[in-house]
Design an enzyme around this catalytic site. Structure first.
Site, PDB file in Angstrom:
ATOM      1  N   HIS A   1       9.082 -13.157  -1.494  1.00 52.29           N
ATOM      2  CA  HIS A   1       7.909 -13.959  -1.855  1.00 52.29           C
ATOM      3  C   HIS A   1       8.066 -14.660  -3.202  1.00 52.29           C
ATOM      4  O   HIS A   1       7.175 -15.409  -3.616  1.00 52.29           O
ATOM      5  CB  HIS A   1       6.662 -13.067  -1.920  1.00 52.29           C
TER       6      HIS A   1
ATOM      7  N   ASP B   1       9.273 -21.288   7.069  1.00 52.14           N
ATOM      8  CA  ASP B   1       8.840 -20.698   8.337  1.00 52.14           C
ATOM      9  C   ASP B   1       7.359 -20.915   8.606  1.00 52.14           C
ATOM     10  O   ASP B   1       6.868 -20.589   9.685  1.00 52.14           O
ATOM     11  CB  ASP B   1       9.171 -19.203   8.371  1.00 52.14           C
TER      12      ASP B   1
ATOM     13  N   HIS C   1       7.284  -8.641  -1.835  1.00 51.02           N
ATOM     14  CA  HIS C   1       8.679  -8.300  -2.111  1.00 51.02           C
ATOM     15  C   HIS C   1       9.432  -9.538  -2.598  1.00 51.02           C
ATOM     16  O   HIS C   1       8.839 -10.622  -2.750  1.00 51.02           O
ATOM     17  CB  HIS C   1       9.350  -7.690  -0.879  1.00 51.02           C
TER      18      HIS C   1
ATOM     19  N   LYS D   1      18.062 -13.161   4.881  1.00 47.89           N
ATOM     20  CA  LYS D   1      16.835 -13.182   4.087  1.00 47.89           C
ATOM     21  C   LYS D   1      16.891 -12.150   2.966  1.00 47.89           C
ATOM     22  O   LYS D   1      17.236 -11.001   3.181  1.00 47.89           O
ATOM     23  CB  LYS D   1      15.613 -12.877   4.962  1.00 47.89           C
TER      24      LYS D   1
ATOM     25  N   ARG E   1       3.236  -7.665  14.962  1.00 47.69           N
ATOM     26  CA  ARG E   1       3.095  -6.729  13.855  1.00 47.69           C
ATOM     27  C   ARG E   1       2.209  -5.562  14.277  1.00 47.69           C
ATOM     28  O   ARG E   1       1.359  -5.703  15.158  1.00 47.69           O
ATOM     29  CB  ARG E   1       2.451  -7.418  12.650  1.00 47.69           C
TER      30      ARG E   1
ATOM     31  N   LYS F   1      14.358  -7.872   1.715  1.00 51.73           N
ATOM     32  CA  LYS F   1      14.346  -6.652   2.499  1.00 51.73           C
ATOM     33  C   LYS F   1      15.780  -6.251   2.811  1.00 51.73           C
ATOM     34  O   LYS F   1      16.613  -7.094   3.111  1.00 51.73           O
ATOM     35  CB  LYS F   1      13.554  -6.840   3.791  1.00 51.73           C
ATOM     36  N   THR F   2      16.054  -4.969   2.730  1.00 49.50           N
ATOM     37  CA  THR F   2      17.381  -4.445   3.027  1.00 49.50           C
ATOM     38  C   THR F   2      17.249  -3.342   4.055  1.00 49.50           C
ATOM     39  O   THR F   2      16.145  -2.923   4.396  1.00 49.50           O
ATOM     40  CB  THR F   2      18.048  -3.870   1.765  1.00 49.50           C
TER      41      THR F   2
ATOM     42  N   GLN G   1      -5.221 -20.026  10.495  1.00 46.13           N
ATOM     43  CA  GLN G   1      -4.613 -20.534   9.265  1.00 46.13           C
ATOM     44  C   GLN G   1      -4.980 -22.005   9.061  1.00 46.13           C
ATOM     45  O   GLN G   1      -5.208 -22.434   7.930  1.00 46.13           O
ATOM     46  CB  GLN G   1      -3.098 -20.371   9.285  1.00 46.13           C
TER      47      GLN G   1
ATOM     48  N   THR H   1       0.072  -7.267   4.588  1.00 51.08           N
ATOM     49  CA  THR H   1       0.642  -6.322   5.547  1.00 51.08           C
ATOM     50  C   THR H   1       1.269  -5.103   4.880  1.00 51.08           C
ATOM     51  O   THR H   1       1.661  -4.161   5.557  1.00 51.08           O
ATOM     52  CB  THR H   1       1.709  -7.030   6.399  1.00 51.08           C
TER      53      THR H   1
ATOM     54  N   LYS I   1       8.788 -14.031  14.424  1.00 52.71           N
ATOM     55  CA  LYS I   1       8.878 -12.581  14.584  1.00 52.71           C
ATOM     56  C   LYS I   1       9.303 -12.261  16.010  1.00 52.71           C
ATOM     57  O   LYS I   1       8.912 -12.938  16.954  1.00 52.71           O
ATOM     58  CB  LYS I   1       7.518 -11.917  14.297  1.00 52.71           C
TER      59      LYS I   1
END
Length: 416
Positions: free
Chosen positions: A53, A201, A50, A236, A91, A239-240, A180, A45, A87
């Site tokens: 992961h 998740d 990041h 989490k 997305r 990401k910021t 999946q 994506t 989510k």
């Protein structure tokens, strides 16, 4: 719990073991086979993975060290839909070209962190677009969809939470579980893959694949999840508000990557040393026992070891040296840059906006609180006026100003 399998004992002590579909059966498989194939999937994506992961990537590294074969599944096919798990909304749909570009970029990152070679345990990368793109929809529904219960799919937390909030879940996203699950079946048939690993998740998606394998009379498949990478506040990592902590050095400089881990909360140091580094557990225990000011030395070790894995020894040495010179010898030339335009300087930019735009603070409110608490400096001078403006006078004929937030965060604001 003590296991006979060295691998299971290792991942339990390091903090990777969260859930397993059949831990006794997996242990038996590991003991009977000194060679198994295990995979982790990453959707494409973005052009980089990041920090969130990193646990999965470390699991792949450890699998390899224990003599097993790690497999990376890139979601060139599933990215076209997007995983709806936990989510709040769907997305954005990416173009085929964007997905291909992202796939290539992610491959380059992983090749720096995992050994892809011709050895028996050499990691391999596969792309689920190779089989998903060729599926005939009616045939897929007949051959695979018939094994899925909508009632069962709706019971998984990843879906249930979204519906309980009355947030839309499209039929397109609902199909993700099937795809999946089908991936696991394909990987077992093509590569004899028996184990899927993912973040917690992904539990529902993993279970679906295992149940599908059972209904198709495949050898027993196994699922194992690791905890999500959360900080001490339960948020989490990776990401910021100001952007993701990318693993690609072109998207986040190794210096900033090193600094990110140098500045983690004291409570997170020991856990991150266990999860995100290759340091022996005895050394980790010594470092995580440090207290007060000494914990800063453990943070430096953490930052250095994590950066080595992602960016290599040379870039890590440069990042570490730059930090030492910048913060211990006050050498401003080695600070990271943030560029503002000549027009912004001429018109004036508020210090509050600058703190937010640089990522030092996530919001204007947080920036104001920092300033009011005497936590903000410009050229090492405390600024406590929330209405302070950065303009040409701030630079005083210099090409940059030094902006500081607290004692550890510093940056050069340069006029571009």
């Amino acid at each position: 719990m003590k296991y006979k399998s060295e691998f299971l004992n290792f991942i339990q002590e390091r903090g990777y073991l969260y859930q397993c579909t059949n831990i006794e059966g997996l242990e038996q498989l590991l003991l009977q086979n000194n060679y198994i194939v295990a995979y982790i999937g990453f959707d494409c994506t973005a052009p980089s993975l990041h920090a969130g992961h990193l646990i999965q990537i470390m699991m792949l590294r450890h699998l390899q060290k224990f003599g097993y074969k790690p497999m990376v599944l890139l979601g060139g096919g599933t990215t076209k839909i997007g995983d709806p798990s936990y989510k709040d909304k769907a997305r954005s749909i990416l173009s085929i070209e964007n997905i291909k570009q992202n796939t290539s970029c992610i491959k380059r990152i992983l090749e720096k962190m995992i050994s892809f070679d011709d050895r028996k345990t050499g990691a391999v990368i596969v792309n689920n677009a190779d089989w998903l793109d060729n599926i005939k929809y009616i045939d897929f529904l007949r051959d695979i969809g018939a094994y899925f219960s909508v009632n069962r799919m709706l019971s998984f937390d990843s879906v249930k939470i979204r519906l309980d909030r009355e947030q839309n879940l499209s039929f397109l996203e609902f199909n993700y579980m099937l795809l999946q699950a089908y991936d696991f079946v394909e990987l077992n048939k093509k590569y004899d893959c028996r184990l899927q690993i993912g973040g917690s998740d992904q539990w529902g998606n993993i279970v679906n694949g295992i149940e599908l394998g059972r209904k198709l009379n495949l050898p027993e498949l196994f699922g194992l999840t690791a905890p999500l990478l959360l900080n001490a506040q339960g948020v989490k990592m990776g990401k910021t508000e100001s952007g993701a902590v990318w693993l690609d050095g072109n998207m986040l400089k190794p210096y900033d990557y090193w600094q990110y881990f140098r500045n983690v909360d004291d409570q997170d140091v020991g856990r991150f040393l266990r999860l995100l580094t290759d340091l022996p557990i005895d050394e980790v225990k010594k470092l995580e026992s440090l207290k007060d000011q000494e914990i800063n030395e453990a943070k430096k070790v953490l930052a250095t070891e994590v950066t080595k894995i992602c960016h290599g020894d040379k870039e890590t040495e440069l990042a570490q040296s730059a930090a030492v010179f910048a913060f211990e010898n006050e050498d401003n030339s080695l600070l990271p840059d943030y560029t503002i335009t000549r027009e912004q300087v001429a018109n004036g930019i508020s210090l509050v906006n600058l703190l937010r735009n640089t990522g030092f603070e996530p919001s204007k409110g947080a920036a104001r609180r920092l300033i009011q608490g005497n936590g903000c400096k410009v050229n090492d001078n405390v600024i406590n006026d929330v209405n302070h403006i950065i303009n040409s006078e701030s630079f005083k004929g210099q090409t940059f100003i030094k902006l500081s937030a607290g004692k550890k965060r510093h940056i050069k604001v340069v006029v571009g």
